[in-house]
Design an enzyme around this catalytic site. Structure first.
Site, PDB file in Angstrom:
ATOM      1  N   TYR A   1     -54.089  28.271  29.934  1.00  0.00           N
ATOM      2  CA  TYR A   1     -53.308  28.079  31.168  1.00  0.00           C
ATOM      3  C   TYR A   1     -51.890  27.557  30.912  1.00  0.00           C
ATOM      4  O   TYR A   1     -51.703  26.670  30.076  1.00  0.00           O
ATOM      5  CB  TYR A   1     -53.981  26.988  32.020  1.00  0.00           C
ATOM      6  CG  TYR A   1     -55.025  27.445  33.019  1.00  0.00           C
ATOM      7  CD1 TYR A   1     -55.069  28.736  33.522  1.00  0.00           C
ATOM      8  CD2 TYR A   1     -55.971  26.532  33.490  1.00  0.00           C
ATOM      9  CE1 TYR A   1     -56.050  29.097  34.448  1.00  0.00           C
ATOM     10  CE2 TYR A   1     -56.944  26.894  34.414  1.00  0.00           C
ATOM     11  CZ  TYR A   1     -56.973  28.186  34.884  1.00  0.00           C
ATOM     12  OH  TYR A   1     -57.927  28.537  35.798  1.00  0.00           O
ATOM     13  N   GLU A   2     -50.939  28.051  31.699  1.00  0.00           N
ATOM     14  CA  GLU A   2     -49.578  27.479  31.739  1.00  0.00           C
ATOM     15  C   GLU A   2     -48.924  27.377  30.376  1.00  0.00           C
ATOM     16  O   GLU A   2     -48.275  26.386  30.038  1.00  0.00           O
ATOM     17  CB  GLU A   2     -49.595  26.065  32.373  1.00  0.00           C
ATOM     18  CG  GLU A   2     -50.106  26.006  33.788  1.00  0.00           C
ATOM     19  CD  GLU A   2     -49.189  26.706  34.794  1.00  0.00           C
ATOM     20  OE1 GLU A   2     -48.073  27.094  34.435  1.00  0.00           O
ATOM     21  OE2 GLU A   2     -49.612  26.869  35.944  1.00  0.00           O
ATOM     22  N   GLY A   3     -49.083  28.432  29.587  1.00  0.00           N
ATOM     23  CA  GLY A   3     -48.520  28.426  28.235  1.00  0.00           C
ATOM     24  C   GLY A   3     -49.585  28.045  27.238  1.00  0.00           C
ATOM     25  O   GLY A   3     -50.017  26.894  27.208  1.00  0.00           O
TER      26      GLY A   3
END
Lengths: 601, 601
Positions: free
Chosen positions: B439-441
């Site tokens: 998630y998110e990078g």
């Protein structure tokens, strides 16, 4: 669905080039075999894997066994699989000709397991059957063998290992299932067993449990446990097939390996469960443990196989998935995206997976080779092989399992968000492999076995033999300039390992077992890294020789170069982990032993 | 079902004793608050967690969202949850009074997230809504705020972050969803988005996507991406509610976090999707990245929360489960079995979990505190807080995620075979947490951000500030004899870290980014270990002070002793891992960068 789930080239490299499996034919027991018969068996397994197993990988996972009205229904392909395995002679491949087997070495049997489990580990049924049948042929009466073994090896009956009870998991000495002698020499069995893999299902016509129980009045602890054959259906005095009162009380729903029912079984609810003793009373645990090395090779192989399947799946994705540009070309917005395999971080993850999976497989085939020699050789050769196998076994079970979990996690990570979805098989493999550090003795148990028993038994002969073997590989590697630095590094690691052992030994001498074994799991980890480094050096010597003598080209050259490259990766990325482990293991601060002042955990 | 899923005592220790959250009230923006109002909010979150979330942990997982006839049905408790969160003011707690919020610090908001996600991370809906609403209030027009934000904060509408596309995951510069200007200032949107969490469901009356798209003719790459509000339902010119042609093309079935639908969305199938621009054209990615620290704190918190819930579940089991005898009492067959928490290996696994989870939570609250100061302070204080936060963020996202995965795996292992079954929640938590390193990078992206940007930006001011903060903690710890050795050890680790950076810097100077960042993930790992060591030393200073000044007794004394003990565990077991990492990072052998001679992977 990944199209490749293992590398035939690598398996052949290990079997034929590194471990020279065909040399086992020099022993009388294996003398009917040669490279060709070995490869025929592997091809036969590959055919079953390709046609019945791999195509059903997902479907078997998605349709887990259910218990209804006392009956367990499993995926319909399981029956087909069992029949195909029986027909191909693969369940009994390792058994003697006398017992209807093929007298194949464990090396080949475990290579067969590797192929099958890489294809679909949710069909993990036949290894259990072989193990159960092997207990009967090894320790049981001829009558037991005659009645049970042919049906087991044909795949029409299922064998199980029924050890664990609700209160007796790692602590088998606390088994309480009871056996009451009957006048005809059989026993009435009463008790409960849990986590019995393939413990009941509708793909076999009978289920044959090899069950630990305690004969009434038996001594406490491990010395009072006996082994019984307890079938689901038995013949009564008139020769009629009757139900043997082994009730399926529950089926565990699991994180992974969903294709195999893990059963909760109750014996004697209607006072009508009969068991037939295997061998002598009170020897059950000893018999079981004599089979343990075989069983643990099986678990390690399952782990290595699952991680291998995940690796090939990730490798294929990394080659095909374009994402971003190479870091030194970031500003070329017009350039097409590059395949992610070209990003160093992805390549690192893939090399990690390759290093772990091929290192594990190598170690397991080494263990299987030692198993074979310990079975068929004589005198000192036999004894040495057995001691070395016994020492390596905790590592050969744990390293593939523990590192396999990490390897599949890196396979999943290679896919990014897609890895978390059911669109690719890797999420399933991530679930499946997680059982392997628990099966057949958890990693903690393996660690105690390694440090508490195997390192010290017979005056430390096992480690002496291992260090001699490693030194041999180091000498061979040292003759090649490219390998020499790695040979030296392995030598240094050996020394470090010995220093760690020496720092721990005083606790063993003082009888403070708890302190001696407090960080045993970290020792197992360190030992595993060093042992697998040895396997990689061994592989690289063979690869280097082949490059020098056979002038390989194309894919063959790339294969050998890949071996050298992965060996280097292992030494540069994995081996340095021993530094921190050694510091901890030599550390005198005790932090995990409960003292009077209970800690607030 | 575990009865405890987080420690209120530990959360209060960190918020009030270590980070002194109430001191934030000295800033005008937070001046309406004090310790009491903070605790009221935490109690309110705990009530929702206890009554709606935790009781449905399993049920939400077992009844995953399904897409049928274009509609996505989620668990019925989700609507109840959203309403309760809206009613309690928890979705908008961090928003200004002007926007209907409570002007609470991120420290408290993230503590709320911690409680909620520890209870049931399958209900991860409201963080997305807050994030979407925050983008609108920060960069959108007053009209957008007025229309969308009240419904979002009330929990009647759902917000999403719609970034990822099939060909643009980590590489957002490759976003191709298009936006065509319309005469009224709105845009016609066309394209596809994948993995949109909560991207469609029936528990909210409308779904508001904050979507990245490229205005026709926009520059290539990151500089041509704009941000739009794209609702599921919009008002037409007559004020009627109409469908906005955002089609649910598919729902991903996932390994974990099954309660939250991850949607495949198609915009513009009927040429009828309207989007409303947020802020200026071509600034979309900049806006999104300004929210990124908040989002990444959220992911880190989710990971820390899941691992915490798993830890308390394992701890409870270890206290209750009898198995075997203590190693120094092996021959006492008559003795009852001991609880497994008394085995050093189990205690080691538990201390590992405690060290990881409480270290992660501490780091995340530190990050949240810096976020708050960077938002409300002025001048150098604001700037320094921002730089320090920016530096810590990749670690505060990755350490809890990566180590959380390992921690939950150790929770599962603590249960032995039972951990693999659905009888305990840990198998679910093992599945759930695996998304957090993605998630998110992904971790790889975080590593590039840390080494490639955060370590070097503003002339390396971030690392200078961090090292100054760490030195302060080292000085404080050095005043206590018991802590002094650990203070010295942290000093040595700082030095080691600096040496590693110095050894890498020449590659950055030479512009060889690919080489500079090749092992960035290992640097992130090393940096994370050191940063969390700092957090543990910081906690132990506070615990030690409390023991010296408050004369704590009973549970309170045990709590503080547990802190010191776990700090020691962390330094003795975790910190030595930097040794191997530093060796690798300073190693000059390059093994992961593709050269002309392609390797056989």
């Amino acid at each position: 669905m990944a199209t490749t789930y293992f590398s035939k080239r690598n398996l052949h490299f290990l079997l034929h080039e590194v471990f020279k499996a065909e040399e086992l034919a020099k022993y009388e027991y294996f003398s009917a075999h040669d490279k060709e018969t070995f490869n025929l068996v592997l091809d036969s397994a590959t055919y079953i894997a390709d046609t019945i197993m791999h195509p059903n990988l997902r479907d078997v996972d998605r349709n887990q066994p259910e218990l209804k009205d006392g009956k367990v229904t499993v995926h319909p392909k399981i029956r087909e699989y069992l029949k195909a395995m029986g027909d191909a002679g693969l369940i009994g491949a390792g058994f003697s000709f006398d017992h209807g087997g093929q007298q194949l070495p464990e090396m080949i049997n475990s290579a067969v397991s590797f192929i099958l489990m890489a294809a679909n580990n949710g069909m993990m049924y036949t290894g259990l059957t072989s193990g159960a049948a092997h207990l009967i042929t090894s320790f049981g009466s001829p009558e037991l063998s005659e009645f049970y073994v042919p049906n087991l090896l044909a795949g029409t009956w299922q064998g199980t290992m029924a050890l664990t009870e609700p209160q007796a998991g790692s602590s088998l000495s606390d088994v309480t299932t009871s056996a009451t002698p009957l006048p005809d020499g059989s026993y009435k069995i009463s008790g409960q067993k849990v986590f019995i893999s393939a413990g009941d299902h509708d793909a076999a016509d009978n289920i044959i449990h090899l069950m630990l129980a305690r004969i009434d009045g038996a001594p406490k602890g491990t010395k009072g446990i006996s082994l019984f054959v307890v079938p689901k259906f038995r013949l009564d005095e008139q020769g009629n097939v009757v139900d043997n009162d082994v009730q399926s009380t529950g089926v565990y729903h699991k994180l992974g390996q969903k294709g195999v029912p893990a059963m909760y079984l109750t014996m004697g609810s209607n006072d009508n469960t009969i068991g037939y003793i295997v061998g002598e009373p009170h020897q059950g645990l000893r018999y079981m443990f004599q089979m343990m090395n075989e069983a643990r090779i099986g678990v390690g192989m399952t782990a290595a196989a699952i991680a291998t399947a995940a690796y090939y799946s990730a490798l294929q994705y990394a080659r095909e998935r374009p994402q971003s540009r190479r870091l030194n070309e970031k500003n070329l917005l017009d350039a097409p995206q590059t395949a992610i395999i070209n990003h160093p971080d992805v390549r690192r993850m893939l090399l990690f997976q390759k290093a772990v999976t091929e290192g594990s497989l190598s170690l397991l085939l080494e263990a299987a080779r030692l198993y074979d020699i310990s079975e068929v050789a004589e005198g000192e050769e036999k004894e040495n092989a057995f001691l070395l196998l016994d020492l390596l076994m905790p590592v050969a079970k744990s390293y593939p399992s523990e590192m396999g979990v990490q390897s599949v996690s890196q396979s999943l990570q290679t896919f990014g968000g897609y890895g978390f979805t059911e669109d690719f098989p890797v999420e399933q493999l991530y679930r499946d492999i997680r059982i392997t550090p628990i099966y057949e003795g958890t990693t903690g148990i393996q660690a105690q076995d390694l440090l508490g028993r195997k390192m010290t038994q017979k005056g430390g002969k096992g480690p002496q033999l291992l260090f001699a073997e490693m030194s041999k590989t180091i000498r061979e590697a040292s003759t090649h300039d490219e390998l020499k630095p790695y040979a030296q590094q392995l030598g240094a690691e050996l020394k470090r390992t010995q220093e760690v052992v020496e720092s721990l030994m005083p606790h063993a001498m003082n009888g403070d077992t708890e302190r001696y074994l407090a960080d045993a799991t970290l020792f197992l980890e360190l030992f595993g890294i060093v042992v697998v480094a040895w396997q990689w050096l061994k592989q690289s010597v063979v690869a280097k020789q082949a490059m020098l003598t056979q002038n390989p080209q194309g894919d063959e050259l790339a294969f050998y170069e890949g071996k050298l490259h992965t060996m280097k990766f292992y030494f540069h990325y994995e081996v340095p982990k021993t530094l921190g482990l050694a510091v901890r293991l030599k550390d005198t601060e005790v932090l995990t032993i409960v003292t009077e002042k209970e800690l607030a955990l």
